[in-house]
Write an enzyme that holds these catalytic residues in place. Structure first.
Site, mmCIF file in Angstrom:
data_model
loop_
_atom_site.group_PDB
_atom_site.id
_atom_site.type_symbol
_atom_site.label_atom_id
_atom_site.label_comp_id
_atom_site.label_asym_id
_atom_site.label_seq_id
_atom_site.Cartn_x
_atom_site.Cartn_y
_atom_site.Cartn_z
ATOM 1 N N GLN A 1 1.793 -6.363 -3.506
ATOM 2 C CA GLN A 1 2.391 -6.498 -2.166
ATOM 3 C C GLN A 1 3.748 -5.766 -2.104
ATOM 4 O OE1 GLN A 1 1.098 -9.871 -3.517
ATOM 5 N NE2 GLN A 1 -0.740 -8.818 -2.946
ATOM 6 N N GLY B 1 -4.633 -4.357 -3.685
ATOM 7 C CA GLY B 1 -5.622 -3.311 -3.898
ATOM 8 C C GLY B 1 -4.897 -2.014 -4.192
ATOM 9 N N HIS B 2 -5.106 -1.494 -5.384
ATOM 10 C CA HIS B 2 -4.447 -0.248 -5.767
ATOM 11 C C HIS B 2 -5.515 0.793 -6.050
ATOM 12 C CE1 HIS B 2 -1.106 -2.939 -6.253
ATOM 13 N NE2 HIS B 2 -1.665 -3.549 -7.280
ATOM 14 N N ASP C 1 0.811 -1.216 0.000
ATOM 15 C CA ASP C 1 0.000 0.000 0.000
ATOM 16 C C ASP C 1 0.845 1.267 0.000
ATOM 17 O OD1 ASP C 1 -2.241 -1.678 0.119
ATOM 18 O OD2 ASP C 1 -2.102 -1.790 2.295
HETATM 19 P P1 GDP Z 1 -0.709 0.220 -3.588
HETATM 20 O O1 GDP Z 1 -1.350 -1.035 -3.101
HETATM 21 O O2 GDP Z 1 0.752 0.266 -3.340
HETATM 22 O O3 GDP Z 1 -1.057 0.532 -5.024
HETATM 23 O O4 GDP Z 1 -1.326 1.398 -2.697
HETATM 24 P P2 GDP Z 1 -2.871 1.605 -2.281
HETATM 25 O O5 GDP Z 1 -3.594 2.129 -3.469
HETATM 26 O O6 GDP Z 1 -3.412 0.400 -1.595
HETATM 27 O O7 GDP Z 1 -2.710 2.703 -1.152
HETATM 28 C C1 GDP Z 1 -2.143 3.936 -1.420
HETATM 29 C C2 GDP Z 1 -3.210 5.030 -1.174
HETATM 30 O O8 GDP Z 1 -2.564 6.270 -1.125
HETATM 31 C C3 GDP Z 1 -4.227 5.165 -2.287
HETATM 32 O O9 GDP Z 1 -5.459 5.520 -1.709
HETATM 33 C C4 GDP Z 1 -3.692 6.285 -3.160
HETATM 34 O O10 GDP Z 1 -4.708 7.009 -3.833
HETATM 35 C C5 GDP Z 1 -3.045 7.151 -2.121
HETATM 36 N N1 GDP Z 1 -1.862 7.905 -2.561
HETATM 37 C C6 GDP Z 1 -0.861 7.521 -3.397
HETATM 38 N N2 GDP Z 1 0.096 8.465 -3.435
HETATM 39 C C7 GDP Z 1 -0.308 9.451 -2.598
HETATM 40 C C8 GDP Z 1 0.275 10.681 -2.168
HETATM 41 O O11 GDP Z 1 1.378 11.059 -2.566
HETATM 42 N N3 GDP Z 1 -0.456 11.423 -1.269
HETATM 43 C C9 GDP Z 1 -1.662 11.031 -0.782
HETATM 44 N N4 GDP Z 1 -2.299 11.799 0.090
HETATM 45 N N5 GDP Z 1 -2.226 9.886 -1.162
HETATM 46 C C10 GDP Z 1 -1.551 9.101 -2.049
HETATM 47 P P1 IMO Z 2 -0.948 -4.277 -2.214
HETATM 48 O O1 IMO Z 2 -0.570 -4.810 -3.569
HETATM 49 C C1 IMO Z 2 -0.990 -4.816 2.126
HETATM 50 C C2 IMO Z 2 -1.130 -8.980 3.552
HETATM 51 C C3 IMO Z 2 -2.382 -9.437 4.245
HETATM 52 C C4 IMO Z 2 -1.791 -10.457 5.213
HETATM 53 C C5 IMO Z 2 -0.682 -11.102 4.390
HETATM 54 C C6 IMO Z 2 -1.085 -12.414 3.731
HETATM 55 O O2 IMO Z 2 -2.221 -3.521 -2.207
HETATM 56 O O3 IMO Z 2 0.190 -3.545 -1.591
HETATM 57 P P2 IMO Z 2 -2.655 -13.043 1.693
HETATM 58 O O4 IMO Z 2 -4.128 -12.821 1.470
HETATM 59 O O5 IMO Z 2 -1.790 -12.437 0.644
HETATM 60 O O6 IMO Z 2 -2.324 -14.491 1.929
HETATM 61 O O7 IMO Z 2 -2.334 -12.294 3.087
HETATM 62 O O8 IMO Z 2 -0.341 -10.154 3.388
HETATM 63 N N1 IMO Z 2 -1.350 -8.402 2.201
HETATM 64 C C7 IMO Z 2 -1.265 -7.096 1.924
HETATM 65 N N2 IMO Z 2 -1.046 -6.032 2.735
HETATM 66 N N3 IMO Z 2 -1.114 -4.647 0.781
HETATM 67 C C8 IMO Z 2 -1.301 -5.706 -0.036
HETATM 68 O O9 IMO Z 2 -1.275 -5.613 -1.371
HETATM 69 C C9 IMO Z 2 -1.423 -6.998 0.524
HETATM 70 N N4 IMO Z 2 -1.626 -8.240 0.013
HETATM 71 C C10 IMO Z 2 -1.567 -9.089 1.055
HETATM 72 O O10 IMO Z 2 -3.025 -8.381 4.908
HETATM 73 O O11 IMO Z 2 -1.188 -9.805 6.280
HETATM 74 MG MG MG Z 3 -2.836 -1.656 -1.795
#
Ligand code: GDP
Ligand code: IMO
Ligand code: MG
Length: 467
Positions: free
Chosen positions: A262, A79-80, A52
């Protein structure tokens, strides 16, 4: 092997003749040159912490200049969230390049696919006017069978206090089947006999586990086969030998980004095992999960948050509990894109980022969510740990030591000015600039971009990530 010459034997017995396996004779062999890298190098983009970090936004940012984005590991545990012109998109299985019209999104062989989720996600995007017709899916990718979703949930429940805190999507059991050689691959959906034999083989054992250990009903082979076959016709036109496709694209000087789900500390080999996901989210996984060889990779971009978060169980030295943790969670909207769970929050951990640099060979960092720290009077950074009374500058060797590690902090002054409009480092307040420079000095690779908001344009580009 063509071109290979045999030598003369130095051992006992009859020396063997030099044989040249080439139509063109010995001269051609001796003139052969080592293979030079041809075409375009590939780029890896991955997470430096526990996920994340904002990988989706970072990939999307490159999207318009990239010809293919390949997801190489994970499944719908990822989840992105990507924000384009104020519109929010949540992607799970589809590579982030899907939002860029010119880009070919590829689901690589290293991914595990829940077919219902795949088509739901495609339909959801199409309904919002996103063209998904270029999507290509590897014939070697594994499919998450219904019994693996059930097994993930039931195993977690069985583990009780020792649970991993998985996303419950069947990821672990599906990778376990892959390694045990009882997995179902995308290509199996196109041969009903093979599919039936594989499902039946897998259920022979699994039904015993469901019934005898977990006291649940087993699965009917026929019902599982019919469920999976139900997706075959729609899937077929998307399926290809994606390793070959990528080789051809690179040879045609196309730009290919290999995008991790991840992150480094969730990698099954290099992460905080067993509190990890079941795939390789690090740079090595980019090769095995896509079929692009290491000699073709020139750049490894790591996305790192200006603080740290983690979802699920496992060690997290800089974790903030109580109000301070809540404050950071609310400021950063740190709730899971996939499960909605509140993310655990903490300060920036420099040894973790340095570790990511080492394990992945990071060439550039994208520092995200700097704006979230705005308004904090001071910003602590973990520079090392204390383990059993001794200072440790790297991640400790064992998991038990890491679980006991106490962060050693240095504290930096914060800033109050809104930075979301800044588009160059000069436009940042002095303390924010100093914070970036301090982190850069600690993490072992340059910070080439800085996120100051969730939107596509809310980024400071320090240097070109694709040149
Ligand atoms: P990922 O799994 O690595 O793609 O990241 P996620 O999408 O799960 O979580 C990142 C969150 O931060 C998302 O809600 C993005 O919209 C948000 N985000 C990404 N870059 C920035 C930033 O520079 N500032 C802020 N405030 N939010 C950001
Ligand atoms: P992105 O791509 C954050 C975590 C789960 C759990 C562990 C194992 O959005 O960064 P799983 O279902 O993969 O067997 O769970 O890994 N986990 C993540 N945590 N971001 C993710 O993906 C994750 N994908 C799995 O919460 O601790
Ligand atoms: Mg994510």
């Amino acid at each position: 092997m063509p071109g290979r010459t045999g030598g003369s034997s130095a051992g006992a017995g009859r020396p063997y003749e030099t044989v040249v396996y080439s139509d063109r004779g010995p001269a051609a062999v001796s003139e052969a040159q080592p293979r030079e890298g041809e075409g375009m190098p590939a780029i890896v983009l991955l997470g430096a912490q526990w996920g994340d970090e904002g990988k989706g936004k970072a990939t999307d940012l490159l999207g318009s200049r990239v010809d293919a984005v390949v997801k190489f590991n994970g499944g719908n545990n990822a989840g992105h969230t990507i924000v384009v012109d104020g519109e929010k998109y949540a992607l799970h299985l589809l590579p982030s390049g899907i939002l860029s019209p010119k880009c070919t999104p590829v689901i690589g062989n290293g991914v595990v696919i829940d077919l219902a989720v795949l088509f739901e996600e495609i339909d959801g995007l199409e309904a919002r006017g996103v063209d998904t017709s270029k999507l290509v899916v590897s014939s070697n990718a594994h499919v998450i069978a219904p019994y693996n979703r059930a097994l993930d949930k039931v195993t977690e429940r069985f583990l009780g206090n020792s649970k991993i805190g998985t996303t419950g999507r069947g990821i672990g059991p599906t990778y376990a089947d892959k390694m045990s050689r009882i997995g179902i691959r995308v290509q199996d959906l196109f041969d009903e006999d093979v599919l039936r034999a594989k499902v039946s083989g897998a259920l022979n054992l699994k039904n015993q586990i469901f019934v005898k250990i977990y006291n649940r009903k087993g699965y009917e082979v026929d019902a599982v086969v019919q469920d999976l076959l139900g997706y075959a016709e729609r899937l077929r036109p998307m399926v290809a030998d994606t390793a070959l496709l990528l080789e051809n694209m690179l040879n045609e000087n196309k730009t290919v980004v290999l995008e991790a789900a991840q992150a480094t500390l969730l990698d099954v080999d290099h992460g905080t095992y067993p509190f990890v996901t079941s795939s390789n989210a690090t740079a090595g996984g980019a090769c095995t999960g896509s079929g692009v060889p290491p000699t073709r990779i020139s750049r490894v971009i790591a996305v790192v948050k200006a603080y740290t978060t983690r979802v699920g169980e496992g060690p997290f030295p800089t974790e903030l509990l109580h109000e301070k943790g809540d404050e950071l969670r609310n400021a950063g909207a740190e709730f899971g894109t996939t499960t909605g769970r509140p993310r655990r929050t903490g300060w920036f951990d420099a040894p973790v980022a340095r570790y990511a640099t080492r394990i992945n060979g990071v060439t550039d960092f994208v520092l995200t969510k700097l704006d979230v720290l705005t308004g904090m009077a001071e910003v602590p950074v973990c520079v090392a740990y204390e383990v059993d009374g001794k200072r440790v500058d790297e991640l400790p060797m064992t998991q038990s030591e890491f679980a006991r590690a106490v962060p050693i902090y240095e504290t930096f002054p914060g800033w109050t000015e809104d930075i979301s409009q800044a588009r160059s480092l000069d436009e940042l307040p002095r303390n924010a600039r100093d914070y970036i420079a301090t982190l850069e000095g600690m993490i072992g690779a340059p910070i080439s971009a800085v996120g100051v908001g969730p939107g596509r344009d809310e980024t400071i580009a320090v240097r070109d990530l694709l040149d």
